[in-house]
Every structure is written in structure tokens, then in C-alpha cells.
Design a protein around this motif. Structure first.
Motif, PDB file in Angstrom:
ATOM      1  N   ILE A   1       0.879  -1.170   0.000  1.00 23.51           N
ATOM      2  CA  ILE A   1       0.000   0.000   0.000  1.00 23.51           C
ATOM      3  C   ILE A   1       0.914   1.216   0.000  1.00 23.51           C
ATOM      4  O   ILE A   1       1.666   1.422   0.964  1.00 23.51           O
ATOM      5  CB  ILE A   1      -0.869   0.067   1.286  1.00 23.51           C
ATOM      6  N   SER A   2       0.892   1.987  -1.078  1.00 19.95           N
ATOM      7  CA  SER A   2       1.801   3.138  -1.100  1.00 19.95           C
ATOM      8  C   SER A   2       1.016   4.416  -0.804  1.00 19.95           C
ATOM      9  O   SER A   2      -0.089   4.620  -1.316  1.00 19.95           O
ATOM     10  CB  SER A   2       2.548   3.196  -2.431  1.00 19.95           C
ATOM     11  N   VAL A   3       1.573   5.226   0.056  1.00 20.63           N
ATOM     12  CA  VAL A   3       0.907   6.470   0.456  1.00 20.63           C
ATOM     13  C   VAL A   3       1.828   7.619   0.068  1.00 20.63           C
ATOM     14  O   VAL A   3       2.994   7.650   0.483  1.00 20.63           O
ATOM     15  CB  VAL A   3       0.680   6.495   1.985  1.00 20.63           C
ATOM     16  N   LYS A   4       1.300   8.558  -0.739  1.00 27.08           N
ATOM     17  CA  LYS A   4       2.126   9.706  -1.140  1.00 27.08           C
ATOM     18  C   LYS A   4       1.473  10.987  -0.641  1.00 27.08           C
ATOM     19  O   LYS A   4       0.237  11.111  -0.649  1.00 27.08           O
ATOM     20  CB  LYS A   4       2.195   9.781  -2.667  1.00 27.08           C
ATOM     21  N   LYS A   5       2.282  11.911  -0.220  1.00 27.76           N
ATOM     22  CA  LYS A   5       1.779  13.225   0.182  1.00 27.76           C
ATOM     23  C   LYS A   5       2.980  14.142   0.259  1.00 27.76           C
ATOM     24  O   LYS A   5       4.029  13.733   0.768  1.00 27.76           O
ATOM     25  CB  LYS A   5       1.106  13.096   1.546  1.00 27.76           C
ATOM     26  N   ASN A   6       2.840  15.361  -0.209  1.00 29.58           N
ATOM     27  CA  ASN A   6       3.999  16.260  -0.157  1.00 29.58           C
ATOM     28  C   ASN A   6       4.439  16.483   1.284  1.00 29.58           C
ATOM     29  O   ASN A   6       3.604  16.637   2.167  1.00 29.58           O
ATOM     30  CB  ASN A   6       3.655  17.609  -0.790  1.00 29.58           C
ATOM     31  N   HIS A   7       5.731  16.492   1.496  1.00 27.23           N
ATOM     32  CA  HIS A   7       6.339  16.731   2.817  1.00 27.23           C
ATOM     33  C   HIS A   7       5.889  15.728   3.865  1.00 27.23           C
ATOM     34  O   HIS A   7       5.769  16.042   5.033  1.00 27.23           O
ATOM     35  CB  HIS A   7       6.042  18.157   3.308  1.00 27.23           C
TER      36      HIS A   7
ATOM     37  N   GLU B   1     -11.586  -0.937   2.160  1.00 28.48           N
ATOM     38  CA  GLU B   1     -11.797  -0.232   3.415  1.00 28.48           C
ATOM     39  C   GLU B   1     -10.513   0.504   3.839  1.00 28.48           C
ATOM     40  O   GLU B   1     -10.541   1.671   4.237  1.00 28.48           O
ATOM     41  CB  GLU B   1     -12.179  -1.279   4.474  1.00 28.48           C
ATOM     42  N   ILE B   2      -9.372  -0.208   3.681  1.00 26.76           N
ATOM     43  CA  ILE B   2      -8.106   0.383   4.103  1.00 26.76           C
ATOM     44  C   ILE B   2      -7.765   1.611   3.258  1.00 26.76           C
ATOM     45  O   ILE B   2      -7.417   2.671   3.778  1.00 26.76           O
ATOM     46  CB  ILE B   2      -6.973  -0.664   4.039  1.00 26.76           C
ATOM     47  N   VAL B   3      -7.923   1.477   1.955  1.00 33.56           N
ATOM     48  CA  VAL B   3      -7.579   2.598   1.080  1.00 33.56           C
ATOM     49  C   VAL B   3      -8.435   3.809   1.423  1.00 33.56           C
ATOM     50  O   VAL B   3      -7.940   4.942   1.569  1.00 33.56           O
ATOM     51  CB  VAL B   3      -7.746   2.201  -0.406  1.00 33.56           C
ATOM     52  N   SER B   4      -9.748   3.608   1.627  1.00 36.87           N
ATOM     53  CA  SER B   4     -10.578   4.786   1.873  1.00 36.87           C
ATOM     54  C   SER B   4     -10.282   5.381   3.248  1.00 36.87           C
ATOM     55  O   SER B   4     -10.242   6.601   3.396  1.00 36.87           O
ATOM     56  CB  SER B   4     -12.060   4.482   1.663  1.00 36.87           C
ATOM     57  N   ARG B   5      -9.959   4.539   4.232  1.00 36.53           N
ATOM     58  CA  ARG B   5      -9.629   5.103   5.548  1.00 36.53           C
ATOM     59  C   ARG B   5      -8.302   5.842   5.517  1.00 36.53           C
ATOM     60  O   ARG B   5      -8.163   6.909   6.119  1.00 36.53           O
ATOM     61  CB  ARG B   5      -9.581   3.982   6.596  1.00 36.53           C
ATOM     62  N   LEU B   6      -7.335   5.307   4.791  1.00 37.16           N
ATOM     63  CA  LEU B   6      -6.036   5.990   4.718  1.00 37.16           C
ATOM     64  C   LEU B   6      -6.201   7.349   4.029  1.00 37.16           C
ATOM     65  O   LEU B   6      -5.644   8.357   4.462  1.00 37.16           O
ATOM     66  CB  LEU B   6      -5.014   5.139   3.966  1.00 37.16           C
ATOM     67  N   LYS B   7      -7.019   7.358   2.965  1.00 35.95           N
ATOM     68  CA  LYS B   7      -7.216   8.620   2.243  1.00 35.95           C
ATOM     69  C   LYS B   7      -7.812   9.673   3.168  1.00 35.95           C
ATOM     70  O   LYS B   7      -7.372  10.808   3.209  1.00 35.95           O
ATOM     71  CB  LYS B   7      -8.130   8.397   1.033  1.00 35.95           C
ATOM     72  N   SER B   8      -8.842   9.269   3.943  1.00 39.93           N
ATOM     73  CA  SER B   8      -9.472  10.283   4.783  1.00 39.93           C
ATOM     74  C   SER B   8      -8.637  10.606   6.022  1.00 39.93           C
ATOM     75  O   SER B   8      -8.411  11.768   6.337  1.00 39.93           O
ATOM     76  CB  SER B   8     -10.901   9.881   5.150  1.00 39.93           C
ATOM     77  N   ASP B   9      -8.106   9.598   6.690  1.00 41.33           N
ATOM     78  CA  ASP B   9      -7.368   9.887   7.931  1.00 41.33           C
ATOM     79  C   ASP B   9      -6.058  10.627   7.662  1.00 41.33           C
ATOM     80  O   ASP B   9      -5.608  11.413   8.486  1.00 41.33           O
ATOM     81  CB  ASP B   9      -7.040   8.582   8.693  1.00 41.33           C
TER      82      ASP B   9
ATOM     83  N   GLU C   1      -5.490  12.444   4.914  1.00 45.54           N
ATOM     84  CA  GLU C   1      -5.793  13.604   4.058  1.00 45.54           C
ATOM     85  C   GLU C   1      -4.928  13.622   2.796  1.00 45.54           C
ATOM     86  O   GLU C   1      -4.176  14.567   2.540  1.00 45.54           O
ATOM     87  CB  GLU C   1      -5.622  14.903   4.849  1.00 45.54           C
ATOM     88  N   THR C   2      -4.985  12.541   2.060  1.00 43.69           N
ATOM     89  CA  THR C   2      -4.292  12.492   0.767  1.00 43.69           C
ATOM     90  C   THR C   2      -5.117  11.662  -0.205  1.00 43.69           C
ATOM     91  O   THR C   2      -5.855  10.771   0.208  1.00 43.69           O
ATOM     92  CB  THR C   2      -2.884  11.872   0.888  1.00 43.69           C
ATOM     93  N   ASN C   3      -4.966  11.990  -1.485  1.00 40.23           N
ATOM     94  CA  ASN C   3      -5.693  11.194  -2.486  1.00 40.23           C
ATOM     95  C   ASN C   3      -4.832  10.103  -3.085  1.00 40.23           C
ATOM     96  O   ASN C   3      -5.301   9.270  -3.838  1.00 40.23           O
ATOM     97  CB  ASN C   3      -6.152  12.118  -3.622  1.00 40.23           C
ATOM     98  N   GLU C   4      -3.546  10.182  -2.735  1.00 40.11           N
ATOM     99  CA  GLU C   4      -2.610   9.283  -3.418  1.00 40.11           C
ATOM    100  C   GLU C   4      -2.309   8.033  -2.587  1.00 40.11           C
ATOM    101  O   GLU C   4      -1.248   7.920  -1.986  1.00 40.11           O
ATOM    102  CB  GLU C   4      -1.331  10.028  -3.740  1.00 40.11           C
ATOM    103  N   VAL C   5      -3.285   7.168  -2.541  1.00 37.24           N
ATOM    104  CA  VAL C   5      -3.069   5.882  -1.869  1.00 37.24           C
ATOM    105  C   VAL C   5      -3.291   4.795  -2.920  1.00 37.24           C
ATOM    106  O   VAL C   5      -4.361   4.737  -3.535  1.00 37.24           O
ATOM    107  CB  VAL C   5      -4.053   5.680  -0.688  1.00 37.24           C
ATOM    108  N   ASN C   6      -2.280   4.001  -3.161  1.00 37.67           N
ATOM    109  CA  ASN C   6      -2.402   2.972  -4.209  1.00 37.67           C
ATOM    110  C   ASN C   6      -2.042   1.600  -3.677  1.00 37.67           C
ATOM    111  O   ASN C   6      -1.235   1.479  -2.760  1.00 37.67           O
ATOM    112  CB  ASN C   6      -1.467   3.301  -5.373  1.00 37.67           C
TER     113      ASN C   6
END
Ligand code: ASP
Length: 443
Positions: free
Chosen positions: A302-308, A355-363, A365-370
Motif C-alpha cells: 500500500i503506497s501512500v504519497k503526500k507532499n512533505h 476499506e483500508i484505502v478509503s480510511r487511509l485517504k481520509s485519515d 488527508e491524501t488522495n494518493e493511496v495505491n
């Protein structure tokens, strides 16, 4: 010198194998403590006694006739006794078990009889004393071994002048009920015994020449490992190599007792030595970069991207909380400046992935979860990787030249492990490529 010699199931599978065991034991007077597994398979069509005992219990439990299966067990032991011309009254031993079965027997007690009978037979054959594991191997109520209690009980009975055959794989609970260990547990019995008696060497006799650098099903004619450290072996077993029971390392490691994996069918082969520090032994040999290469397929990343991302405090905790709440254990968390990955076994995550992807996106605060699916992890285990300048680059180049794309890379903090992630389909090819480059050609 005191040696504990543990023989696995294939070493005691029939009278021919038992003769080899006798030769091995008699060729070295330091071999005074013999631990045995239950008889294993003679060949692919044969059965392991322990499997048959579990099967017998399953039949009993569901009220299905178990006699056919049990008679296979009886025949195995009767044949051993008659082939080797032994004195042991095997009929009476088997009758005791059959009586217990009729009166109601616990699964653990029944299953433990494989090691019990094999050890009795081997003791008779070697002219050693039989030492029942139930007389000293003690578990706590939580199922852990109570080493102090086991040691005290062992020395209540131990006589310096005797030589012993000890049944592996089981012990007793505080209420004296028999409890078996997990499968392959005789390795643990041998290791506990080595610890208790302060052995100089723990020999583990099996049917291979030692631990191979790679799984021979993946790399044909893989070279063998001569020396490996306890820690390197832990890494290898965790990632899939399977030679010795995982739990067998700790009791001997605590006392710095080397383990020698040996082949009952090739007793003159050196085997593999598992020691605390290979540098003491390998001094004359040029140590190879890689001790072993192993791995497992079927991970999700599960990759999570977000600036900084790396300067945002608490972000990793928020991500891990999602996994913790779903009770999913995480394999590793490789990170870079603006991204991190969470590597999880497919079987744990498959049904929760959306479920994990949508929770990671909201908790977070990033759209880049793949989710990257079907990833295989390959672990290269070796000594002091951190001092090998440019090693990671060489690995990238070797795999790149072979059109293998590395999806993740992670270096363990203990410097003995570099793990890479590749597509499942590239698993075998990547292992062969690393083996050819870094083991065969030592590039
Ligand atoms: N007989 C047991 C098993 O097959 C334990 C052992 O062999 O170590 O798992």
C-alpha cells in the motif's frame, strides 16, 4: 566434549536408516544424548507416523473407524522391532495405547506416542537408557517452556555414567498432562536439552547436506552454506527457508552452543554450522557477500504519497492505527521523502483492501493511496551489508539488466538483510539472477 544429537523423522524411518544412526552414534563416544523424532517417511508413498496419529485422532473424534490407520502405525513399529531383533515388548506398548484409546485419550497424548515409541526402540537398539521427555520437559500454563523446572527435573534423574535416548516433541503441563509442541518440535527438545546440560555442540541430523544458499526448487544445484550466524538463520527462516524449527535457535543461542546440521545419509559431509559469529570461523575463507537468498510470494504494497510527508508528525501513527484496528500485521514500512509503503501479506489484507484505502485517504488527508498487488519479497541475508559500498546499486543493475523491475527496497537496521520487492512473476528469475551475480560470480 558433550554433544546432543537429534535425529529427524527420515533418519529413523526404517531399520536401514536406524542402522545408519547406530553407526553415527557409535563412531563418536561424545554422542551420549540422542533425541529422536517419530519415524518419518521412507519415500514419497510412505506416511509419517505423526500424521497417522493425528489422523487416528480425527477418526476417533468423528466416530469413524480408526483401526485401519492405526494398524499402519502398529505395523511400522512391529517391523522395526523384528527387523532389528530387539527385546522391547512392542505388543504391550501398543496395547497400552489401544486401551487408552478405548477409555478416551487426549489428542496430544496420542500424537506424542510416535516419539515415545521411536525413542524406546532406538534406546533398545543402541543399548542406551530411554529418557521420557515427559519426565523433564515442562511447560507453563501459558504454553511456554519452563527451562528452570525442566533443568531441575532432568538432573533429578540424570546419571553421569549413562547414555540416553530422549523422545522429542512433547513435554508436560503443570498438571502433568502431555502437551506436544508445534510440528517439527523435536528440534526444540534437542535445543532445550543442549542448554540444560551445557552441551558443546548440538547436532541436528536430517536428510540434506545442510542449509543451501537458495531453495533448490528455485536454483538448481544451489551451493551450501558452511557457516551461518543464528541471526542470519532467523532472517532466512522468517522469509521462508525451512531447515530447523524457528524456536530451536533461542535455547542454544543463549548459551552460545553451535548447531551442526548434518546428513544421516552422508555423515562425512561437513554440513552447515550455525554459530553466534561467523567471523571467528570463516577467518581463512574469503567471506562471501551473501550468505543466503530466500523469499516469499504474495504480498500487497500500500503506497501512500503526500507532499512533505516525512516532516508531518503523527502521519505514520495514523496509518498504522488503521491496520492495528483491523488486526493486520505489517511486514515492513519502506519510506522515502514524500511517500511510504506498507507491505502486508495478501492473505491478511485481501478482503479489507477497499476499506483500508478509503480510511487511509481520509485519515491521512491524501488522495494518493495505491495498492500494488502480487509482490514477492526477496531477502538477501549476509554479513555487514552496510560496509559494502554500492551493493544496492549493483543489485539494481543486475536485476535491471535482466528486465526485472524492483518495486521496493528495504535494508534491515541490523545490517544483515536487504529485502527487495518484485512482481510475483519475476520471483524465481530474480533469485537466480542474484545468485548468479553475487554467489557464483561474486561481483
Ligand atoms: N514428529 C513431529 C512432526 O512430524 C515432530 C518432529 O518430527 O520434530 O512434526
Amino acid at each position: 566434549m558433550i554433544k546432543v544429537s537429534k535425529f529427524g523423522g527420515s533418519s529413523v524411518a526404517n531399520s536401514k536408516q536406524l542402522k545408519k544412526v547406530k553407526n553415527i552414534v557409535e563412531s563418536d563416544s561424545d554422542r551420549k544424548f540422542i533425541v529422536t523424532s517419530a519415524c518419518g517417511k521412507v519415500d514419497a508413498d510412505d506416511y509419517k507416523i505423526t500424521d497417522l496419529l493425528y489422523l487416528t485422532f480425527a477418526h476417533l473424534k468423528y466416530g469413524v473407524n480408526y483401526l485401519d490407520i492405526f494398524s499402519k502405525i502398529e505395523n511400522k513399529y512391529k517391523n522395526l522391532v523384528s527387523d532389528l531383533n530387539l527385546n522391547i515388548d512392542i505388543e504391550s506398548e501398543l496395547n497400552i495405547i489401544k486401551d487408552k484409546i478405548k477409555k478416551g485419550i487426549s489428542e496430544d497424548f496420542l500424537v506424542s506416542r510416535g516419539e515415545y515409541l521411536t525413542a524406546k526402540i532406538l534406546a533398545d537398539y543402541l543399548n542406551f537408557e530411554f529418557f521420557d521427555a515427559a519426565d523433564f520437559v515442562s511447560f507453563n500454563f501459558d504454553g511456554d517452556i519452563d527451562l528452570d523446572k525442566s533443568k531441575n527435573k532432568f538432573f533429578e534423574r540424570f546419571n553421569k555414567k549413562s547414555k540416553y535416548v530422549i523422545s522429542g516433541f512433547y513435554g508436560v503441563m503443570p498438571n502433568n498432562e502431555i502437551k506436544v509442541m508445534s510440528r517439527g518440535g523435536s528440534d526444540i527438545t534437542g535445543s532445550i536439552l543442549a542448554n540444560i546440560i551445557d552441551a558443546d555442540l548440538y547436532e541436528n541430523w536430517t536428510d540434506v547436506d545442510g542449509i543451501l544458499i537458495c531453495d533448490p526448487r528455485i536454483v538448481k544445484n544451489s551451493k551450501k552454506i558452511s557457516y551461518i550466524s543464528y541471526d542470519e538463520l532467523r532472517e532466512m527462516s522468517y522469509m521462508g527457508a525451512n531447515v530447523l524449527h524457528d524456536e530451536a535457535i533461542f535455547p542454544v543461542k543463549e548459551k552460545n552452543i553451535p548447531i551442526n546440521i548434518k546428513n544421516t545419509n552422508e555423515p562425512n559431509d561437513f554440513g552447515t554450522m550455525i554459530v553466534s559469529n561467523c567471523d571467528n570461523y570463516d577467518a581463512n575463507n574469503k567471506p562471501s557477500i551473501i550468505t543466503g537468498i530466500t523469499g516469499r510470494k504474495d504480498f500487497y504494497v500500500i503506497s501512500v504519497k503526500k507532499n512533505h510527508i516525512s516532516s508531518e508528525t503523527g502521519i505514520l501513527r495514523k496509518a498504522l492505527k488503521v491496520f492495528e484496528e483491523l488486526k493486520i500485521s505489517i511486514e515492513s514500512i519502506p519510506a522515502s521523502v514524500d511517500a511510504f509503503c506498507i507491505v502486508v501479506e495478501k492473505k491478511f489484507i485481501e478482503k479489507y483492501q477497499y476499506e483500508i484505502v478509503s480510511r487511509l485517504k481520509s485519515d491521512l488527508e491524501t488522495n494518493e493511496v495505491n495498492v500494488i498487488k502480487d509482490i514477492a519479497l526477496i531477502a538477501m541475508v549476509g554479513r555487514n551489508f552496510i560496509q559494502r559500498i554500492g551493493l544496492a546499486g549493483k543489485i539494481f543493475k543486475a536485476l535491471g539488466d535482466n528486465n526485472i523491475n524492483i518495486k521496493i527496497i528495504n535494508q534491515g537496521s541490523d545490517e544483515i538483510n536487504i529485502t527487495i520487492g518484485v512482481d510475483n512473476k519475476d520471483f524465481e528469475k530474480a533469485i537466480n539472477c542474484i545468485y548468479n551475480h553475487f554467489v557464483l560470480n561474486e561481483i
